[in-house]
Design a protein around this motif. Structure first.
Motif, short mmCIF file in Angstrom:
data_model
loop_
_atom_site.label_atom_id
_atom_site.label_comp_id
_atom_site.label_asym_id
_atom_site.label_seq_id
_atom_site.Cartn_x
_atom_site.Cartn_y
_atom_site.Cartn_z
N LEU A 120 -13.83 134.30 -46.20
CA LEU A 120 -12.55 134.99 -46.19
C LEU A 120 -11.88 134.83 -44.83
O LEU A 120 -12.43 135.25 -43.80
CB LEU A 120 -12.76 136.48 -46.50
N GLN A 121 -10.70 134.24 -44.83
CA GLN A 121 -9.92 134.11 -43.62
C GLN A 121 -8.84 135.20 -43.62
O GLN A 121 -8.02 135.26 -44.54
CB GLN A 121 -9.26 132.73 -43.54
N VAL A 122 -8.88 136.06 -42.64
CA VAL A 122 -7.87 137.13 -42.50
C VAL A 122 -6.89 136.70 -41.43
O VAL A 122 -7.26 136.47 -40.27
CB VAL A 122 -8.53 138.47 -42.13
N VAL A 123 -5.61 136.58 -41.80
CA VAL A 123 -4.57 136.13 -40.87
C VAL A 123 -3.64 137.29 -40.54
O VAL A 123 -3.55 138.26 -41.31
CB VAL A 123 -3.78 134.95 -41.47
N PRO A 124 -2.94 137.23 -39.43
CA PRO A 124 -2.02 138.32 -39.07
C PRO A 124 -0.97 138.54 -40.14
O PRO A 124 -0.53 137.60 -40.81
CB PRO A 124 -1.40 137.85 -37.76
N ALA A 125 -0.55 139.78 -40.33
CA ALA A 125 0.45 140.12 -41.35
C ALA A 125 1.80 139.51 -40.98
O ALA A 125 2.12 139.35 -39.81
CB ALA A 125 0.56 141.63 -41.47
#
Length: 522
Positions: free
Chosen positions: A517-522
């Protein structure tokens, strides 16, 4: 005339209530007393006040402003008791009370659950809450109520675990009792039919609910169904069932199509799906009449709306339909661990980064079996476990249809991090199993005591009725009364056997899915 008036003033039910309220178990605790009718609420309020208790009433005849004032004063401790009708059984919080009295006891256990839910909630400070149920021995209503309680184990098993289908069946049973045009034999037959329907619905829903954890974990439709299920409680509706069947069919080369406008659900069968139905059918002692079309039809269309299905004589996708039962039967063999490489945007409490996420189904076996989804995330670079935010972001993206494919290469440590994540889940399983086993042992003992008390009440009622017959000299019903007593004793023995069989508990963990899972800035 004076003697007649004295007799009319005798109210044994009220006297029993007052005696219990003055026992050490109840005295000094604030109580909610529920009744059906406004007149009864006023009657109880006046009598309790005359007997020295601080009491108020809540019913439809009390103005809204006065209701709020009474509730506030009750919370401040100005009243010992509030007598209420249904107006107080839904949507209000009385967590400062520790006693609920069902002066009029509903036959529908969902109503009982709502009443208890007024005090059994967050903020309740008492270690134990007391529930007092009042019934009048020897009446038709009591006999029927005891049959409902015995056959469905309402107070031993159902509180907190009922769904709206069971509530509908209990309402049918209640309506049957109030249908005075029926003969005694016809009324008895219809009540038996309602009881059988209740038991069948409970068995079907338990089977389907147990399958849900294995089928609802792979895509946004399944997660959305889980979110709906959490919001609704344990009840599985048509949308959730459609998700179960969709997932099951996809794993066997089949397909499903939902027409939201027409509220219809089409299932296209493959040979593997037909074979799965045949395998389920072979496990049955009694084969439902609608199985044959599942074994041969190339496709079937179901309605997702119960009223439309009834009006147009369509198949309704329900927990008792053979297709759903076949899906539930084969679900536990459908445990392929899925893999995904996905991307989501930051949500609250979530840090950008790259994570290994493990998803597992936790199946608790005990007096109150449950199925849950557990999730654990591990930072792929640091190897540190992550709590809350990453999992919440993943499920929120799934539920909202915002999950994106990731083009990031699979991290070189992904396999080892996934093992760490599942190891953390297993540590959680060990801790939870120990805690739940202790709770299960306490619940087992409590249910043994309840079963014993129920048996003792039935023995006492039998003794009282035989005594009344001996005094009156009418012994025509003695044999029937003793027959009921023998059946009650057998039910008690069966109940104790069931409790003992479920005293042994375990928590099983099964891998469902893994993802990078890659979480990127909103």
């Amino acid at each position: 005339m004076a003697d007649a008036q004295a007799v009319l003033r005798v109210d044994r039910k009220y006297d029993a209530l007052l005696r219990r309220l003055r026992t050490p178990e109840f005295n000094g605790h604030q109580a909610l007393v529920f009744t059906f009718f406004r007149n009864t609420a006023d009657y109880l309020t006046n009598r309790l006040a005359a007997d020295g208790l601080r009491v108020a009433s809540l019913h439809g005849g009390v103005a809204a402003d006065d209701r709020q004032r009474i509730i506030a004063e009750f919370r401040e401790g100005r009243y010992d008791i509030v007598v209420a009708t249904k107006v107080a059984s839904e949507g209000l919080d009385f967590e400062f009370c520790s006693v609920v009295v069902n002066y009029d006891l509903p036959w529908n256990p969902m109503e009982v659950e709502q009443r208890i839910g007024r005090i059994d909630r967050l903020g309740q400070k008492s270690e134990k809450i007391n529930i007092l149920n009042l019934v009048t021995p020897g009446t038709i209503e009591t006999d029927i109520f005891l049959r409902l309680m015995d056959r469905t184990h309402v107070f031993e098993h159902a509180i907190g675990e009922l769904d709206e289908i069971l509530g509908q069946e209990f309402q049918k049973a209640s309506d049957t009792v109030l249908e005075f045009t029926l003969s005694g034999e016809e009324r008895q037959r219809r009540i038996d039919q309602s009881l059988m329907a209740i038991e069948q619905h409970r068995a079907d829903n338990a089977e389907v609910s147990d399958a849900a954890a294995f089928l609802q974990a792979g895509d946004d439709y399944g997660i959305d169904a889980i979110e709906q299920r959490v919001a609704r409680g344990r009840y599985l509706g048509q949308a959730e069932l459609a998700g179960l069947v969709t997932e099951w069919a996809a794993g066997r080369g089949g397909a499903t199509v939902i027409d939201q406008r027409a509220q219809e659900f089409r299932v296209d069968f493959t040979q593997e799906m037909h074979e799965a139905v045949v395998e389920w059918r072979r496990s049955l002692l009694e084969v439902p009449g609608r199985v044959r079309e599942l074994e041969t039809a190339p496709s079937l269309t179901f309605s997702l709306d119960a009223e439309r299905a009834r009006q147009h004589d369509m198949r309704l996708l329900s927990g008792s339909h053979p297709l759903v039962r076949a899906v539930a039967f084969s679900a536990k063999e459908h445990r392929i661990t899925r893999f995904g490489n996905v991307q989501v945007r930051c949500a609250g409490g979530c840090e950008p980064g790259l994570y290994a996420v493990a998803i597992a189904s936790a199946g608790w076996q005990g007096l109150r079996p449950t199925s849950e989804l557990w999730v654990q995330a591990v930072d792929l670079d640091s190897g540190e476990q992550v709590h809350g935010g990453v999992e919440a972001a993943l499920f929120a993206a799934l539920a909202n249809g915002e999950l994106l494919d990731s083009r990031r290469r699979i991290h070189e440590d992904f396999a080892s991090r996934v093992k760490e994540a599942f190891a953390l889940l297993d540590e959680r399983r060990i801790h939870e199993e120990q805690k739940r086993r202790a709770d299960n042992e306490a619940l087992t003992e409590e249910r043994r005591i309840r079963a014993q008390r129920t048996r003792d009440r039935q023995v006492e009622m039998t003794r009282e009725r035989l005594t009344q017959n001996r005094i009156s000299g009418n012994h025509t019903m003695d044999a029937a009364i003793r027959g009921k007593a023998r059946k009650a004793e057998q039910r008690y023995n069966d109940e104790i056997s069931l409790i003992d069989s479920r005293a042994a508990s375990s928590l099983d963990l099964n891998q469902v899915a893994i993802c990078q899972l890659q979480v990127v800035p909103a």
